[in-house]
Design a protein around this motif. Structure first.
Motif, PDB file in Angstrom:
ATOM      1  N   LEU A 381       0.540  -1.530   0.237  1.00  0.00           N
ATOM      2  CA  LEU A 381       0.424   0.058   0.334  1.00  0.00           C
ATOM      3  C   LEU A 381       0.664   1.028  -0.439  1.00  0.00           C
ATOM      4  O   LEU A 381       0.865   2.402  -0.499  1.00  0.00           O
ATOM      5  CB  LEU A 381      -0.528  -0.153   1.289  1.00  0.00           C
ATOM      6  CG  LEU A 381      -2.061   0.850   0.922  1.00  0.00           C
ATOM      7  CD1 LEU A 381      -2.810   1.195   0.009  1.00  0.00           C
ATOM      8  CD2 LEU A 381      -2.663   1.043   2.659  1.00  0.00           C
ATOM      9  N   ARG A 382       2.078   1.390   0.725  1.00  0.00           N
ATOM     10  CA  ARG A 382       2.716   3.243   0.799  1.00  0.00           C
ATOM     11  C   ARG A 382       4.142   2.361   0.052  1.00  0.00           C
ATOM     12  O   ARG A 382       5.097   3.558   0.373  1.00  0.00           O
ATOM     13  CB  ARG A 382       3.473   2.625   2.170  1.00  0.00           C
ATOM     14  CG  ARG A 382       1.731   3.250   3.161  1.00  0.00           C
ATOM     15  CD  ARG A 382       2.282   3.560   4.452  1.00  0.00           C
ATOM     16  NE  ARG A 382       2.582   4.659   4.593  1.00  0.00           N
ATOM     17  CZ  ARG A 382       3.395   5.060   5.892  1.00  0.00           C
ATOM     18  NH1 ARG A 382       3.362   4.585   6.637  1.00  0.00           N
ATOM     19  NH2 ARG A 382       4.139   6.414   5.755  1.00  0.00           N
ATOM     20  N   GLY A 383       4.145   1.162  -0.529  1.00  0.00           N
ATOM     21  CA  GLY A 383       5.057   0.891  -1.679  1.00  0.00           C
ATOM     22  C   GLY A 383       6.245   0.086  -1.753  1.00  0.00           C
ATOM     23  O   GLY A 383       5.799  -1.021  -0.414  1.00  0.00           O
ATOM     24  N   ILE A 384       6.352  -0.945  -2.887  1.00  0.00           N
ATOM     25  CA  ILE A 384       7.332  -1.658  -2.457  1.00  0.00           C
ATOM     26  C   ILE A 384       8.994  -1.794  -1.815  1.00  0.00           C
ATOM     27  O   ILE A 384       8.632  -2.304  -0.614  1.00  0.00           O
ATOM     28  CB  ILE A 384       8.325  -2.183  -3.418  1.00  0.00           C
ATOM     29  CG1 ILE A 384       6.545  -3.151  -4.751  1.00  0.00           C
ATOM     30  CG2 ILE A 384       8.269  -3.516  -3.369  1.00  0.00           C
ATOM     31  CD1 ILE A 384       6.911  -2.864  -6.239  1.00  0.00           C
ATOM     32  N   ASP A 385       9.678  -0.388  -1.558  1.00  0.00           N
ATOM     33  CA  ASP A 385       9.771  -0.109  -0.731  1.00  0.00           C
ATOM     34  C   ASP A 385       9.802   0.136   0.651  1.00  0.00           C
ATOM     35  O   ASP A 385      11.113   0.232   1.341  1.00  0.00           O
ATOM     36  CB  ASP A 385      11.177   1.602  -1.175  1.00  0.00           C
ATOM     37  CG  ASP A 385      10.217   2.265  -1.698  1.00  0.00           C
ATOM     38  OD1 ASP A 385       8.560   2.425  -2.057  1.00  0.00           O
ATOM     39  OD2 ASP A 385      10.693   3.239  -1.798  1.00  0.00           O
ATOM     40  N   ARG A 386       9.084   0.755   1.033  1.00  0.00           N
ATOM     41  CA  ARG A 386       7.997   0.696   2.143  1.00  0.00           C
ATOM     42  C   ARG A 386       6.898   0.091   2.866  1.00  0.00           C
ATOM     43  O   ARG A 386       6.209  -0.305   3.374  1.00  0.00           O
ATOM     44  CB  ARG A 386       7.352   2.006   2.191  1.00  0.00           C
ATOM     45  CG  ARG A 386       8.476   3.022   1.842  1.00  0.00           C
ATOM     46  CD  ARG A 386       7.718   4.811   1.507  1.00  0.00           C
ATOM     47  NE  ARG A 386       7.350   4.897   3.175  1.00  0.00           N
ATOM     48  CZ  ARG A 386       6.302   6.261   3.743  1.00  0.00           C
ATOM     49  NH1 ARG A 386       5.947   6.529   3.158  1.00  0.00           N
ATOM     50  NH2 ARG A 386       6.130   6.023   4.788  1.00  0.00           N
ATOM     51  N   PRO A 387       7.563  -1.518   2.987  1.00  0.00           N
ATOM     52  CA  PRO A 387       6.862  -2.383   3.202  1.00  0.00           C
ATOM     53  C   PRO A 387       6.821  -1.914   4.921  1.00  0.00           C
ATOM     54  O   PRO A 387       7.239  -1.589   5.740  1.00  0.00           O
ATOM     55  CB  PRO A 387       7.238  -3.616   3.025  1.00  0.00           C
ATOM     56  CG  PRO A 387       8.648  -3.418   3.380  1.00  0.00           C
ATOM     57  CD  PRO A 387       8.955  -2.011   3.013  1.00  0.00           C
ATOM     58  N   PRO A 388       5.506  -3.057   5.528  1.00  0.00           N
ATOM     59  CA  PRO A 388       5.222  -2.675   7.234  1.00  0.00           C
ATOM     60  C   PRO A 388       5.599  -3.554   7.851  1.00  0.00           C
ATOM     61  O   PRO A 388       6.447  -4.531   7.261  1.00  0.00           O
ATOM     62  CB  PRO A 388       3.801  -2.791   7.262  1.00  0.00           C
ATOM     63  CG  PRO A 388       3.908  -3.749   5.829  1.00  0.00           C
ATOM     64  CD  PRO A 388       4.644  -3.418   4.360  1.00  0.00           C
ATOM     65  N   LEU A 389       6.004  -3.293   8.922  1.00  0.00           N
ATOM     66  CA  LEU A 389       6.918  -3.677  10.231  1.00  0.00           C
ATOM     67  C   LEU A 389       6.006  -5.452   9.650  1.00  0.00           C
ATOM     68  O   LEU A 389       6.476  -6.847  10.691  1.00  0.00           O
ATOM     69  CB  LEU A 389       6.965  -3.605  11.266  1.00  0.00           C
ATOM     70  CG  LEU A 389       8.174  -2.517  11.018  1.00  0.00           C
ATOM     71  CD1 LEU A 389       7.336  -1.989  13.073  1.00  0.00           C
ATOM     72  CD2 LEU A 389       9.883  -3.093  11.460  1.00  0.00           C
ATOM     73  N   SER A 390       4.488  -5.330  10.016  1.00  0.00           N
ATOM     74  CA  SER A 390       3.872  -6.346  10.147  1.00  0.00           C
ATOM     75  C   SER A 390       2.707  -6.163   9.633  1.00  0.00           C
ATOM     76  O   SER A 390       2.113  -5.170   9.669  1.00  0.00           O
ATOM     77  CB  SER A 390       3.528  -6.854  12.234  1.00  0.00           C
ATOM     78  OG  SER A 390       3.195  -5.832  12.834  1.00  0.00           O
TER      79      SER A 390
END
Length: 526
Positions: A381-390
């Motif tokens: 959702l926030r870009g491939i380079d900014r994955p969520p921690l969980s």
């Protein structure tokens, strides 16, 4: 630099507090009393459960209907949302949210689901028929309007113009019908309207003549709240000052109203200050808090590539009825997520999901969207380079995602459980619902401050008190009554101060009177 000592500061605080109190005391009384009413009687609103309860079973004839894309193509419109339902006993219609360009907000329009032809806006007679079908009562009168006191919020802009339909019955039921969407969008009853006239309308400074201009209304509330915060803050400072710095007695005032104003202020000043301040924060003054919805970029990523439905709505409905005997679908909604198109079909108590962009086989019926689809969408959702921690599936409320009345039907629509929770290193959290295919809440650091400074302080909306609703209700009521008492003493003191100012002769008048008395005084005989 000259230092300002306590002797110079105290008169300044007294001056500010006195004249702000005279100006705002009645407003504060109104805010407290109307807040008590609003706590028990919310502003009129048609819940999703109530809206669905008024729908007729979705049972179009064999061979019907066009997909939303096909109907929109024939009508020559582009849409962002689409819902299929019966507009009458035998007329299935697509309700499309159509972008009308620079002319204004997107607008709901109805298309005949059989032909794709645009349906003409309702007449008053047709609006009465829609209201009768929805309520099961006889309509008495229909009045066309753009907005009134109960339909002034911007959330209804896409449904205007409206018809207000009065129905028979002792409760004074009135339904508002959208002329373009051909559906009921709001309901009010006589008792509800009465209590809102002395609750939400004065509390929110909500008269139609002002509220129809959102920016002007926002500025009016903000600029009434800011001096209100100063008034409450100076009162708190002076009350503590007199309490601890007076060497002879804690309550230095002997006159009845001043004495009880000081006492009530010591008891209720903190809650008064926090309520006025949190009311100011509710308006998000000058954009100090970020939005709780997705940004445009995030929304596009959530939706994914634009694709069309290939499965006819009739085929999806047939699959549901074949799977569950006695199933009664009421509405079919087209949902796009991560480039996939689905039909969300809702009944009275249940719902079903059918994949709509794959016509290779008989549609498979699901109760919720696949876990991998929702979790994968959150991951990107926030870009491939900014994955969520969980990314986890939660079945309990937390500090920011919660329902005020968990057992209620409305809570199931607005804050359902379970949901998918994604957490990012910068403190951003998103909550997505697999039963509706939507992101319900986005919270960052700014949103957490808003949660504390608005919902927390204004409604005592803290977890320990939510777990004890009786205690929370008692605190809200007691503190509101104490605040009302404090403001009533302010009104009396202010009225007396103004009365004295009006009757006290001016210095110039006193000098003239003295000179006149001297000139007319008889002289003594020698």
């Amino acid at each position: 630099m000259k230092q300002v000592d306590g002797k110079g500061m105290k008169p300044a605080l007294i001056f500010i507090h006195k004249w702000l109190g005279i100006s705002l005391a009645l407003l504060f009384v109104m805010w407290f009393l109307s807040g008590i009413v609003l706590y028990y009687v919310p502003f009129p609103n048609l819940t999703q459960a109530e809206r669905r309860a008024g729908l007729k079973p979705l049972a179009p004839a064999t061979g019907c209907c066009l997909t939303a894309e096909e109907a929109a193509g024939r009508a020559g419109v582009a849409f962002t949302e689409a819902r299929l339902a019966m507009t009458g006993e035998e007329t299935p219609a697509w309700r499309l949210l159509v972008d009308i360009g620079n002319k204004g907000a997107p607008q709901w329009q109805s298309l005949d689901a059989r032909t794709g032809a645009r349906m003409a806006p309702l007449t008053s007679v047709q609006a009465m028929k829609v209201a009768e079908t929805f309520s099961g009562r006889r309509a008495l009168q229909a009045d066309g309007l753009e907005r009134d006191q109960w339909t002034v919020p911007q959330g209804l802009d896409s449904y205007r113009p409206l018809f207000k339909v009065s129905l028979e019955g002792d409760d004074g039921l009135e339904l508002y019908v959208s002329s373009t969407a051909a559906e009921v969008v709001r309901d009010t009853r006589r008792a509800e309207r009465f209590w809102n006239w002395i609750g939400a309308v004065p509390h929110w400074i909500y008269p139609t003549v002002l509220r129809q201009f959102p920016q002007a209304w926002n500025q009016v509330v903000v600029w009434l709240s800011i001096p209100g915060v100063v008034l409450a803050g100076t009162g708190l400072a002076l009350g503590i000052w007199q309490l601890f710095l007076n060497r002879t007695r804690w309550i230095p005032y002997r006159k009845f109203w001043m004495r009880w104003h000081h006492i009530a202020g010591l008891v209720a000043a903190v809650s008064t200050l926090t309520w006025i301040f949190s009311g100011l924060m509710s308006m998000n003054p000058y954009g100090v808090f970020s939005s709780r919805g997705l940004s445009a970029v995030e929304r596009d990523r959530w939706l994914g590539a634009d694709r069309g439905a290939l499965v006819a709505p009739q085929l999806a409905l047939t699959a549901i009825v074949a799977r569950e005997a006695g199933a009664q679908p009421l509405e079919l909604e087209r949902i796009r997520i991560d480039g996939q198109v689905w039909y969300r079909i809702q009944g009275t108590q249940r719902q079903w999901w059918v994949r709509a962009d794959d016509a290779s086989a008989m549609p498979a019926v699901e109760s919720v969207l696949p876990d991998g689809l929702v979790a994968g969408s959150l991951q990107r959702l926030r870009g491939i380079d900014r994955p969520p921690l969980s990314v986890t599936r939660i079945d309990r409320y937390d500090d920011v995602y919660y329902a005020k009345n968990p057992p209620s039907v409305e809570a199931l629509d607005t804050r359902p459980l379970p949901v998918w929770h994604a957490h990012w290193p910068d403190g951003t959290d998103l909550y997505a619902d697999a039963t509706s295919g939507k992101v319900l809440l986005r919270v960052d650091t700014s949103g957490r401050w808003q949660r504390l400074l608005y919902q927390g302080l204004h409604s005592l909306d803290f977890k320990p008190l939510r777990a004890r609703p009786w205690l929370r209700e008692a605190l809200v009521l007691i503190l509101s009554l104490l605040g009302t008492a404090l403001c009533i003493t302010s009104c009396v003191i202010g009225w007396r101060a103004l009365s004295k100012s009006a009757t006290r002769p001016s210095p110039g008048r006193m000098r003239c009177q003295a000179l006149s008395d001297t000139n007319t005084r008889p002289t003594k005989k020698r």
